[in-house]
Design an enzyme around this catalytic site. Structure first.
Site: not given
Length: 346
Positions: A165-166, A191, A285, A288
């Site tokens: 993600s991030t 993401h 973050m 997930d």
């Protein structure tokens, strides 16, 4: 707890004022300054020392990417880019931006306010937790793989699954650029908003030795090929049809707040590939993919988690590590090397 101090850099007066008004509605946010170009932004950074900066790419006098390239080595700062649908956003991420949001094409005030309050605010809060040391390293020279890698002859029944993600666009590139055509089929969930995943896949395809594309239902998972889940409202799952790995991309509700979700991919890999899989969880973050990675490990798969020191945001890998889902914890620059070492033992 003091609010997150934000600098807004946007050349459109109307949109800039709308950003300020809506960001300031959140008690956790304080817009300390605004700027219409990088020169004003530089002065505002020195004067106000913001925690996070939002940055438009298309700016007068100097574009946002050039500004980031000049700023980050001397003054690393968490930056959230607000971008139209363009692959320039990946240049911004490569220059050190933490994350980005897709600028809405709508012009209605209500839709713009919804975008700010439900998308941009979340990204700002996440960016405020990003590690400055990693932001600075992202702006430095690219990492070089330590030692040549080679995979002994393997069948097509092995698979590598990656979730991030991030900070993940650059982390994924750092890993995938060191994969050769001998790597088993790779499936990835990162993401990302719709539209950008296709451009990201093409970018990786041009920069890496493996073939990369945005996934579609029925795509086969083949050695030397990477499939990236499309952003939007669809989840990607691994399936097996007539003894051959394929992906299935179908609409579904958000899982852990995300669609596509790493959890959904990892769960499917655990069920379909079992001990023939290797799972990798990278910076991001939240949590997930953590339980899905644990399911993979329980099914006999090997698993790798990015370590805290090299994560932009040590969220997803930390949750996975804490619940026992991570077999090997590695620095980002060592993950490809560990991947080959593990695959050679499978």
């Amino acid at each position: 707890m003091r609010p997150i101090r934000v600098l807004v850099v946007e050349d459109s007066l109307v949109f800039r004022e709308l950003l300020v008004q809506n960001l300031n509605k959140d008690p956790a946010i304080e817009v300390v300054a605004t700027a219409k170009d990088p020169f004003e932004a530089r002065d505002a950074i020195i004067e106000h020392k913001p925690d996070v900066m939002t940055l438009d790419i298309e700016l007068p006098r100097m574009n946002g990417i050039e500004f980031l390239q000049k700023l980050m080595p001397q003054y690393p700062l968490p930056v959230v880019v607000i971008s139209a649908l363009s692959d320039k956003v990946f240049d911004a991420l490569n220059a050190g931006a933490v994350d980005f949001v897709a600028k809405p094409s709508v012009t209605g005030r209500a839709q713009l306010e919804d975008f700010i309050q439900n998308e941009l605010l979340v990204k700002i809060k996440i960016a405020s937790t990003a590690k400055i040391s990693q932001i600075k390293q992202k702006a430095a020279a690219a990492q070089v793989l330590q030692g040549a890698q080679a995979l002994t002859q393997k069948g097509s029944d092995l698979i590598v699954a990656i979730g991030a993600s991030t900070g993940g666009t650059e982390a994924i590139f750092s890993v995938v650029k060191d994969f050769g055509p001998d790597i088993p089929g790779v499936v990835i969930v990162q993401h990302m908003p719709p539209g950008f995943t296709s451009m990201y896949a093409k970018r990786l395809d041009n920069q890496c030795r493996v073939q990369v594309k945005e996934a579609r239902t029925g795509d086969r998972v083949l050695p030397g090929h990477v499939l990236i889940a499309p952003g939007g409202d669809e989840h990607m799952r691994l399936v097996k049809v007539n003894g051959v790995y394929q992906v299935e991309v179908k609409p579904g509700p958000r899982v852990n707040g995300h669609c596509p979700s790493v959890e959904v991919l990892f769960d499917s890999v655990a069920k379909v590939a079992g001990p023939k899989a290797l799972g990798i969880i990278l910076t991001g973050m939240g949590g997930d993919g953590a339980k899905g990675l644990l399911a993979m490990r329980k099914a006999g798969a090997h698993t790798i988690g990015q370590d805290e020191s090299t994560c932009v945001v040590y969220g997803m890998p930390k949750v996975a590590y804490d619940i026992g889902a991570v077999e090997y914890q590695e620095k980002l620059q060592d993950i490809a090397k560990r991947t080959y070492a593990v695959l050679n033992k499978m």
